[in-house]
Scaffold this motif. Structure first.
Motif, PDB file in Angstrom:
ATOM      1  N   ASN A 204       0.464  -0.890   0.006  1.00  0.00           N
ATOM      2  CA  ASN A 204      -0.099  -0.049   0.126  1.00  0.00           C
ATOM      3  C   ASN A 204       0.551   1.364  -0.268  1.00  0.00           C
ATOM      4  O   ASN A 204       0.830   2.158  -0.607  1.00  0.00           O
ATOM      5  N   VAL A 205       1.641   1.059   0.653  1.00  0.00           N
ATOM      6  CA  VAL A 205       2.734   2.578   1.076  1.00  0.00           C
ATOM      7  C   VAL A 205       3.968   2.342   0.116  1.00  0.00           C
ATOM      8  O   VAL A 205       3.924   3.844  -0.595  1.00  0.00           O
ATOM      9  N   LYS A 206       4.536   1.634  -0.326  1.00  0.00           N
ATOM     10  CA  LYS A 206       5.297   1.775  -1.905  1.00  0.00           C
ATOM     11  C   LYS A 206       4.502   1.960  -3.238  1.00  0.00           C
ATOM     12  O   LYS A 206       5.256   2.558  -3.315  1.00  0.00           O
ATOM     13  N   GLU A 207       3.260   1.381  -3.239  1.00  0.00           N
ATOM     14  CA  GLU A 207       3.182   2.331  -4.440  1.00  0.00           C
ATOM     15  C   GLU A 207       1.992   3.355  -4.622  1.00  0.00           C
ATOM     16  O   GLU A 207       2.090   3.965  -5.735  1.00  0.00           O
ATOM     17  N   ARG A 208       2.389   4.490  -3.323  1.00  0.00           N
ATOM     18  CA  ARG A 208       2.286   5.456  -2.973  1.00  0.00           C
ATOM     19  C   ARG A 208       3.120   6.348  -3.314  1.00  0.00           C
ATOM     20  O   ARG A 208       3.085   7.706  -3.829  1.00  0.00           O
ATOM     21  N   LEU A 209       4.315   5.532  -3.672  1.00  0.00           N
ATOM     22  CA  LEU A 209       5.577   6.932  -3.259  1.00  0.00           C
ATOM     23  C   LEU A 209       6.198   6.708  -4.512  1.00  0.00           C
ATOM     24  O   LEU A 209       6.155   5.884  -5.187  1.00  0.00           O
ATOM     25  N   PRO A 210       6.578   7.987  -5.004  1.00  0.00           N
ATOM     26  CA  PRO A 210       7.515   8.087  -5.989  1.00  0.00           C
ATOM     27  C   PRO A 210       8.970   7.133  -5.569  1.00  0.00           C
ATOM     28  O   PRO A 210       9.070   6.821  -4.564  1.00  0.00           O
ATOM     29  N   ALA A 211       9.214   7.071  -7.735  1.00  0.00           N
ATOM     30  CA  ALA A 211      10.467   5.701  -7.079  1.00  0.00           C
ATOM     31  C   ALA A 211      11.591   5.865  -6.843  1.00  0.00           C
ATOM     32  O   ALA A 211      12.424   6.011  -6.129  1.00  0.00           O
ATOM     33  N   ASP A 212      11.909   8.029  -6.815  1.00  0.00           N
ATOM     34  CA  ASP A 212      13.247   8.133  -5.991  1.00  0.00           C
ATOM     35  C   ASP A 212      13.265   9.313  -4.152  1.00  0.00           C
ATOM     36  O   ASP A 212      13.955   9.700  -4.736  1.00  0.00           O
ATOM     37  N   THR A 213      11.949   8.304  -3.849  1.00  0.00           N
ATOM     38  CA  THR A 213      12.175   9.044  -2.800  1.00  0.00           C
ATOM     39  C   THR A 213      12.638   7.460  -1.794  1.00  0.00           C
ATOM     40  O   THR A 213      12.353   6.166  -2.287  1.00  0.00           O
ATOM     41  N   ALA A 214      13.261   7.380  -0.718  1.00  0.00           N
ATOM     42  CA  ALA A 214      13.301   6.234   0.358  1.00  0.00           C
ATOM     43  C   ALA A 214      12.134   5.817   1.581  1.00  0.00           C
ATOM     44  O   ALA A 214      11.710   6.898   1.541  1.00  0.00           O
ATOM     45  N   LEU A 215      13.093   4.732   1.873  1.00  0.00           N
ATOM     46  CA  LEU A 215      11.624   4.430   2.366  1.00  0.00           C
ATOM     47  C   LEU A 215      12.464   3.898   3.986  1.00  0.00           C
ATOM     48  O   LEU A 215      12.830   3.045   3.720  1.00  0.00           O
ATOM     49  N   TRP A 216      12.151   4.147   5.225  1.00  0.00           N
ATOM     50  CA  TRP A 216      12.438   3.936   6.274  1.00  0.00           C
ATOM     51  C   TRP A 216      11.750   2.972   7.183  1.00  0.00           C
ATOM     52  O   TRP A 216      10.049   3.191   7.693  1.00  0.00           O
ATOM     53  N   LEU A 217      11.896   1.439   7.610  1.00  0.00           N
ATOM     54  CA  LEU A 217      10.677   0.640   7.746  1.00  0.00           C
ATOM     55  C   LEU A 217      11.353   1.364   9.253  1.00  0.00           C
ATOM     56  O   LEU A 217      12.373   0.137  10.433  1.00  0.00           O
TER      57      LEU A 217
END
Length: 698
Positions: A204-217
């Motif tokens: 859900n989160v991944k598909e809403r984010l631009p490809a060139d942003t970092a994801l912190w878990l």
């Protein structure tokens, strides 16, 4: 779109990148390091102590529900960051500190449907302060859905996903629009040991984010799960769970977590463990023991992330993941859920540098293998021959250079022009001889035990069945030169479809008796199709479809071209098309103009500008595999900011057409088309040839 995060390397969804902040708040260290490399591990203790260049602006409300209270809280929080408003963008500090933007804290004091309305107010206030773009920023993102449903048929991800799946009547995801460089997934730590819940929220989160942003878990990483989380697409992890585990007497390793009281030996030799025994560690005062255990856990986590970065650089993370996911059942579930999701195909490259080691049940579900099978069914057209011979695979690849396949080929050599050859294998399924060099057909290795489980049989048998149904009007004779499980699969398909097969193997496919049976079976078919000689002056010819030597070269080249770009490839093959060179160094020519060359390393064609021009003129062309750019001639790498639009179906490694108003070119993609459309940093395409288009009359 981010200004402070850039992806440098990829291995499927896993990425190595740069986040342009300093590693420390220390002035000297800031000057020495202007970025951190992702996947990155944030030390939670240092973060809490203010020793890292990360500033948290907190939450906007706690229990207040009235709009006036919300406005007051917003103003209060943002008054603390007025210092950023006057800073010039060139000032070093603007690139040294990651600012965690204030977030809309969710509580049970107001309904969830108010979340987006309140969050929009936060975004508006952030934009008023003009923080985005002045310094690296991080925003908290929570897994949510719009309450509305789609009335008309449209794709779940909008126009950019490249999928044909329709979702009328289903809920759709909200699109994130803050423009931050980093997004922090809310409550990620609550999903530990819940593969379904975590993956649904993560996707859900991944598909809403631009490809060139970092994801912190946050609050989720341990040495045992870090590799899987990074493989799925996490860019930043932290030490929270590892440190807390130390205070619970947990000893963490990449092979699992142990309670110190149950341990006899310490398997680690890090600085925290060296010189200690498990007994000595247990007998320490609790305050000292907790510190050492936490230090060890963090060391183990750092070592695991360092190893993962190295695996990404080598393009070998998947093989490591297939073993590592066995440490915990929920990690195995995550990998299986990922493989069945659209994210897997979107991020899988069209070729990899390393061999695919298919050693687990999950190997069969890899996106590269599924894509290969799908493209054979959709794009491959069998040469016009009426005899099909089915062969087993070999350990050496491409198959035709193996000793066993050399014997097979010699056995049918004199009548090979009448024969189509198909290799059946696990986990690849079926491989036409024309595509035996194309990745991943010649780039995998698997365990050979002679035993095939039910899933393997169903996969390979299903593909063979589809292939025979597709070509039911072509093949009049089918010979299965196989034994053991291969033969059992052929027999099952034969019985299901009601078609006959001739089996020629005795003891082993490469035995002299089997080779003689194979040669005799093919010779018999040809002889029976040959008319009776009517006179001495005319040699009778078999009444069978056949392809000569030059035609077979053309068949192989066309099969590879169609595998790469589908029916568009037909535009390259006309009466003027010729093949120069010997396998595997084919050159496709249009009269004397080069259209493509076969790259033996990956079994793919590298197209020329002349080929691109022919494809564009085709009536089947509608922007496929095309990257549209501004009106400039790329020199060196083509960066994402220069791209106007890209075909979402493009995957890393695809040969693509570069097209501008007065420019045309060809090159190799480094990003997927979806990434190109949403990225503002990074190399998108490596151009091979480019030129200005001459206008008529000039």
């Amino acid at each position: 779109m981010t200004k402070f995060f850039e992806v440098d390397d990829r291995d499927g969804p896993a990425r190595i990148g740069k986040l342009y902040i300093s590693k420390s708040n220390n002035t000297a260290e800031k000057a020495a390091a202007s970025f951190i490399q992702t996947p990155y591990l944030i030390n939670s203790s240092k973060l809490a102590a203010g020793e890292l260049p990360i500033k948290d602006l907190g939450t906007l409300w706690e229990t207040e529900t009235g709009d006036d209270k919300v406005d007051e809280k917003i103003e209060s929080v943002f008054s603390n960051i007025s210092e950023f408003e006057s800073e010039p963008e060139s000032k070093p500090k603007s690139e040294s500190e990651l600012l965690i933007l204030p977030r809309n804290q969710y509580t049970l004091t107001y309904p969830e449907e108010d979340y987006e309305k309140r969050q929009q107010k936060v975004y508006e206030k952030i934009n008023e302060k003009e923080i985005i773009g002045k310094c690296p920023t991080a925003a908290v993102i929570r897994p949510i859905k719009y309450s509305k449903t789609i009335e008309s048929e449209e794709c779940v991800c909008g126009d950019e996903c490249g999928r044909e799946e329709k979702t009328a009547g289903k809920e759709i995801f909200a699109v994130e629009k803050t423009g931050s460089d980093v997004y922090i997934m809310e409550s990620a730590g609550s999903f530990d040991d819940d593969s379904i819940g975590f993956f649904e929220a993560f996707l859900n989160v991944k598909e809403r984010l631009p490809a060139d942003t970092a994801l912190w878990l946050p609050n989720l990483a341990t040495p045992e799960n870090a590799a899987v989380l990074i493989y799925l697409g996490a860019d930043i992890l932290d030490t929270t769970r590892a440190e807390v585990g130390g205070y619970s007497n947990k000893y963490m390793t990449s092979a699992g977590t142990f309670f110190l009281e149950d341990m006899t030996e310490l398997p680690c030799r890090c600085g925290a463990c060296t010189g200690l025994t498990a007994k000595e560690l247990r007998e320490m005062p609790a305050s000292e023991r907790y510190v050492l255990l936490s230090k060890h856990n963090v060391n183990a986590l750092e070592a695991e992330i360092t190893l993962v970065r190295e695996k990404i650089r080598r393009g070998a993370l998947r093989e490591y993941i297939e073993g590592q996911c066995r440490v915990r059942t929920w990690l195995t579930g995550l990998l299986r859920l990922f493989d069945s999701s659209p994210l897997a195909e979107k991020t899988a490259p069209t070729f990899r540098r390393e061999t695919i080691y298919a050693t687990t049940a999950e190997s069969q579900n890899r996106a590269e293998i599924r894509r290969f099978a799908n493209r054979i069914m959709e794009n491959y057209e069998a040469p016009k021959k009426e005899i099909l011979v089915i062969f087993p695979c070999s350990s050496k690849k491409p198959y035709s250079i193996s000793a066993s396949h050399q014997r097979f080929i010699q056995s049918i050599e004199r009548n090979r022009k009448y024969v189509n050859e198909l290799i059946i294998t696990s986990p690849m399924g079926i491989i036409p001889r024309e595509l035996e060099l194309t990745y991943p057909a010649a780039h995998y290795d698997t365990t050979v035990t002679g035993h095939w489980d039910l899933e393997e049989r169903a996969w390979v048998g299903g593909l063979l069945e589809q292939y025979l149904i597709k070509n039911k009007d072509l093949y009049k004779h089918i010979i299965a030169h196989v034994e053991g499980p291969y033969r059992e699969i052929c027999e099952a398909v034969s019985a299901k479809l009601g078609i006959s097969m001739t089996y020629t193997v005795e003891r082993s496919p490469a035995s002299q008796a089997s080779l003689k049976n194979l040669r005799t079976a093919v010779d018999k078919i040809v002889e029976e199709a040959t008319p009776v000689k009517e006179s001495e002056t005319h040699r009778p010819r078999p009444n069978l479809l056949k392809r000569g030597g030059t035609e077979e070269k053309m068949d192989q080249t066309k099969a590879i071209a169609r595998y790469q770009i589908g029916p568009l490839a037909d535009a390259l093959f006309t009466e003027e098309t010729t093949i120069k060179g010997n396998f595997p160094k084919f050159m496709l020519l249009d009269d004397k103009t080069q259209l493509a060359v076969l790259v033996p390393q990956f079994g793919q064609l590298a197209f020329s500008i002349a080929a691109a021009e022919k494809i564009i003129k085709s009536d089947k062309y509608d922007g496929q595999y095309t990257v549209t750019i501004d009106n400039f001639l790329p020199k060196g790498s083509l960066l994402a900011p220069g791209i106007v639009e890209a075909d979402p179906a493009i995957r890393p490694g695809d040969d693509v057409i570069i097209l501008g108003e007065n420019v045309i070119g060809v090159g190799k993609s480094k990003m997927s088309g979806i990434e190109m459309n949403s990225s503002t940093k990074g190399v998108a395409v490596l151009p091979r040839h480019t030129k200005y288009i001459r206008e008529e009359g000039n």
